[in-house]
Design an enzyme around this catalytic site. Structure first.
Site, PDB file in Angstrom:
ATOM      1  N   SER A 152      44.863  38.637  42.652  1.00 41.59           N
ATOM      2  CA  SER A 152      44.844  39.378  44.004  1.00 41.59           C
ATOM      3  C   SER A 152      45.273  37.879  44.718  1.00 41.59           C
ATOM      4  O   SER A 152      45.094  36.691  44.527  1.00 41.59           O
ATOM      5  CB  SER A 152      43.943  39.891  44.505  1.00 41.59           C
ATOM      6  OG  SER A 152      43.947  40.151  45.886  1.00 41.59           O
ATOM      7  N   TYR A 166      34.466  39.757  46.292  1.00 38.75           N
ATOM      8  CA  TYR A 166      35.926  40.142  45.545  1.00 38.75           C
ATOM      9  C   TYR A 166      36.654  39.029  45.525  1.00 38.75           C
ATOM     10  O   TYR A 166      37.337  38.717  44.425  1.00 38.75           O
ATOM     11  CB  TYR A 166      36.673  41.260  46.283  1.00 38.75           C
ATOM     12  CG  TYR A 166      37.878  41.528  46.225  1.00 38.75           C
ATOM     13  CD1 TYR A 166      38.206  42.429  44.747  1.00 38.75           C
ATOM     14  CD2 TYR A 166      39.062  41.475  46.457  1.00 38.75           C
ATOM     15  CE1 TYR A 166      39.173  42.945  44.232  1.00 38.75           C
ATOM     16  CE2 TYR A 166      40.151  41.772  46.109  1.00 38.75           C
ATOM     17  CZ  TYR A 166      40.408  42.402  44.887  1.00 38.75           C
ATOM     18  OH  TYR A 166      41.802  42.850  44.390  1.00 38.75           O
ATOM     19  N   LYS A 170      38.235  37.277  42.203  1.00 32.64           N
ATOM     20  CA  LYS A 170      39.819  37.136  42.008  1.00 32.64           C
ATOM     21  C   LYS A 170      40.326  35.737  41.589  1.00 32.64           C
ATOM     22  O   LYS A 170      41.174  35.534  40.836  1.00 32.64           O
ATOM     23  CB  LYS A 170      40.644  37.722  43.071  1.00 32.64           C
ATOM     24  CG  LYS A 170      40.311  39.348  42.991  1.00 32.64           C
ATOM     25  CD  LYS A 170      41.334  39.954  41.979  1.00 32.64           C
ATOM     26  CE  LYS A 170      40.641  41.071  41.287  1.00 32.64           C
ATOM     27  NZ  LYS A 170      41.178  41.751  40.244  1.00 32.64           N
TER      28      LYS A 170
HETATM   29  P1  NAP Z   1      42.183  51.580  41.772  1.00 31.33           P
HETATM   30  O1  NAP Z   1      43.288  52.475  42.569  1.00 31.33           O
HETATM   31  O2  NAP Z   1      40.797  51.700  42.326  1.00 31.33           O
HETATM   32  O3  NAP Z   1      42.168  51.728  40.182  1.00 31.33           O
HETATM   33  C1  NAP Z   1      41.387  51.101  39.620  1.00 31.33           C
HETATM   34  C2  NAP Z   1      41.603  51.326  37.987  1.00 31.33           C
HETATM   35  O4  NAP Z   1      40.405  50.570  37.093  1.00 31.33           O
HETATM   36  C3  NAP Z   1      41.138  52.865  37.692  1.00 31.33           C
HETATM   37  O5  NAP Z   1      41.986  53.276  36.507  1.00 31.33           O
HETATM   38  C4  NAP Z   1      39.673  52.624  37.353  1.00 31.33           C
HETATM   39  O6  NAP Z   1      39.271  53.849  36.322  1.00 31.33           O
HETATM   40  C5  NAP Z   1      39.533  51.237  36.511  1.00 31.33           C
HETATM   41  N1  NAP Z   1      38.092  50.928  36.245  1.00 31.33           N
HETATM   42  C6  NAP Z   1      37.362  50.526  37.544  1.00 31.33           C
HETATM   43  N2  NAP Z   1      36.425  49.833  37.002  1.00 31.33           N
HETATM   44  C7  NAP Z   1      36.260  49.987  35.844  1.00 31.33           C
HETATM   45  C8  NAP Z   1      35.535  49.505  34.531  1.00 31.33           C
HETATM   46  N3  NAP Z   1      34.524  49.042  34.656  1.00 31.33           N
HETATM   47  N4  NAP Z   1      36.055  49.590  33.178  1.00 31.33           N
HETATM   48  C9  NAP Z   1      37.214  50.456  33.096  1.00 31.33           C
HETATM   49  N5  NAP Z   1      38.055  50.509  34.026  1.00 31.33           N
HETATM   50  C10 NAP Z   1      37.781  50.479  35.371  1.00 31.33           C
HETATM   51  O7  NAP Z   1      42.729  50.162  42.081  1.00 31.33           O
HETATM   52  P2  NAP Z   1      44.174  49.419  42.278  1.00 31.33           P
HETATM   53  O8  NAP Z   1      44.425  49.343  43.401  1.00 31.33           O
HETATM   54  O9  NAP Z   1      45.110  49.977  41.378  1.00 31.33           O
HETATM   55  O10 NAP Z   1      43.677  48.011  41.715  1.00 31.33           O
HETATM   56  C11 NAP Z   1      43.793  47.487  40.515  1.00 31.33           C
HETATM   57  C12 NAP Z   1      43.756  45.881  40.147  1.00 31.33           C
HETATM   58  O11 NAP Z   1      44.676  45.498  41.114  1.00 31.33           O
HETATM   59  C13 NAP Z   1      42.330  45.803  40.545  1.00 31.33           C
HETATM   60  O12 NAP Z   1      42.119  44.346  39.659  1.00 31.33           O
HETATM   61  C14 NAP Z   1      42.367  45.041  41.994  1.00 31.33           C
HETATM   62  O13 NAP Z   1      41.632  43.965  42.134  1.00 31.33           O
HETATM   63  C15 NAP Z   1      43.947  44.450  41.992  1.00 31.33           C
HETATM   64  N6  NAP Z   1      44.620  44.373  43.187  1.00 31.33           N
HETATM   65  C16 NAP Z   1      44.604  45.628  44.005  1.00 31.33           C
HETATM   66  C17 NAP Z   1      45.473  45.503  45.284  1.00 31.33           C
HETATM   67  C18 NAP Z   1      46.015  46.700  45.998  1.00 31.33           C
HETATM   68  O14 NAP Z   1      46.325  46.447  47.151  1.00 31.33           O
HETATM   69  N7  NAP Z   1      45.843  47.974  45.443  1.00 31.33           N
HETATM   70  C19 NAP Z   1      45.838  44.139  45.890  1.00 31.33           C
HETATM   71  C20 NAP Z   1      45.414  43.055  45.088  1.00 31.33           C
HETATM   72  C21 NAP Z   1      44.943  43.183  43.754  1.00 31.33           C
HETATM   73  P3  NAP Z   1      37.935  54.259  36.239  1.00 31.33           P
HETATM   74  O15 NAP Z   1      37.253  54.605  37.736  1.00 31.33           O
HETATM   75  O16 NAP Z   1      37.922  55.766  35.749  1.00 31.33           O
HETATM   76  O17 NAP Z   1      36.955  53.332  35.416  1.00 31.33           O
END
Ligand code: NAP
Length: 265
Positions: A152, A166, A170
């Site tokens: 991130s 967080y 990251k």
């Molecule tokens: P999200 O929509 O909340 O999806 C998270 C995914 O991870 C889901 O498939 C969830 O499925 C899975 N997950 C969570 N905890 C888990 C665990 N312990 N074991 C296995 N699977 C797990 O999140 P997102 O926004 O797509 O973010 C995905 C990644 O991008 C993360 O690493 C986040 O830090 C990074 N990120 C996101 C953003 C943003 O703006 N969205 C920005 C920067 C970085 P289950 O809950 O069913 O396990």
């Protein structure tokens, strides 16, 4: 890898590629899975909720896309080993691991307790490391293994009140990426990180309209990123063309981290 007589690296043959995307049931992960699957790769997505995975597989399985799912919790080492073994069983090997699973619950410093701190590091840091450890043999056997970590901008580049734990997790991922790159290099395996800015995913739903509008205002391109924007960066790192790139990170944020002073236009 093949190089043409003109010295230009041949395009990647995605149809032979076997990919595991952790946290692939929604948000950025499902976008990464879609990118690879639409290009022709065989893809396994993992996550904790079987229902979410089933729904994602249904959405992704169009036009002959090869998408499968495995229930796994990346914060649990044994679960990661089962995930890797099952993925290899389904795909017949593994060329790419996208270590994308992550959580980002907001919590002010004063309210952050032991469980809150432990759980974010268990998922975001230990989960990434367990996934790489579990997939290492399969990636080595691939002969052109790739790991792409979803980090991130928050932590490695920027700060965000309420996300100190967080941001630390990251930034820790990047520390891991750089050192792991050295250990994986002799195996022909690269590891790199994508640093998304604000990406429109289900995970942001709880933030509310005002917070989302604030995010958009902070982005010079005046839009949130899409999961496909992150997928494109992940696919670059997974491509033949990126075979000599390792231990690096790529920001995908619409210019959010660039302004020296807040934009007034
Ligand atoms: P999200 O929509 O909340 O999806 C998270 C995914 O991870 C889901 O498939 C969830 O499925 C899975 N997950 C969570 N905890 C888990 C665990 N312990 N074991 C296995 N699977 C797990 O999140 P997102 O926004 O797509 O973010 C995905 C990644 O991008 C993360 O690493 C986040 O830090 C990074 N990120 C996101 C953003 C943003 O703006 N969205 C920005 C920067 C970085 P289950 O809950 O069913 O396990």
């Amino acid at each position: 890898m093949t190089v043409s007589t003109k010295g230009i690296v041949e395009v990647t043959d995605w149809s032979t590629m076997k990919v595991l995307v952790t946290g692939g049931s929604q948000g950025i992960g499902v976008g990464i899975a879609r990118g690879f699957a639409e290009a022709g790769a065989a893809v396994v997505i993992s996550g904790r909720s079987a229902d979410k995975l089933d729904a994602a597989v249904r959405r992704l399985s169009v036009h002959g896309a090869r998408v499968y799912s495995i229930v796994a919790d990346v914060s649990d080492r044994q679960s990661c080993h089962r995930m890797a073994a099952d993925a290899v069983g389904i795909l017949g090997g593994m060329d790419v691991l996208c270590a994308n699973a992550g959580i980002y619950p907001e919590c002010d410093l004063d309210a952050l307790d032991d469980d809150g701190l432990r759980s974010i590091f268990a998922t975001n840091v230990a989960g990434t490391i367990f996934s790489v450890q579990a997939c290492r043999d399969a990636l080595r056997a691939s002969g052109r293994g790739r790991v792409v970590v979803t980090s991130s901008i928050t932590g490695p580049v920027t700060g965000y009140a309420g996300l100190g734990h967080y941001g630390a997790s990251k930034a820790a991922q990047l520390g891991f990426v750089r050192s792991a790159a050295l250990e994986l290099a002799p195996d022909g395996v690269t590891i790199n990180a994508v640093l998304p800015g604000s990406i429109a995913t289900e995970g942001l739903d709880g933030l509310g309209e005002e917070a989302i509008a604030g995010m958009v205002a902070a982005i010079p391109q005046r839009r949130l990123g899409a999961p496909a924007d992150v997928a494109a960066a992940a696919m670059f790192f997974a491509s033949e063309q990126a075979g000599f790139v390792t231990g690096q990170s790529l920001i995908v944020d619409g210019g959010q981290t660039l302004p020296e002073i807040p934009e007034t236009r």
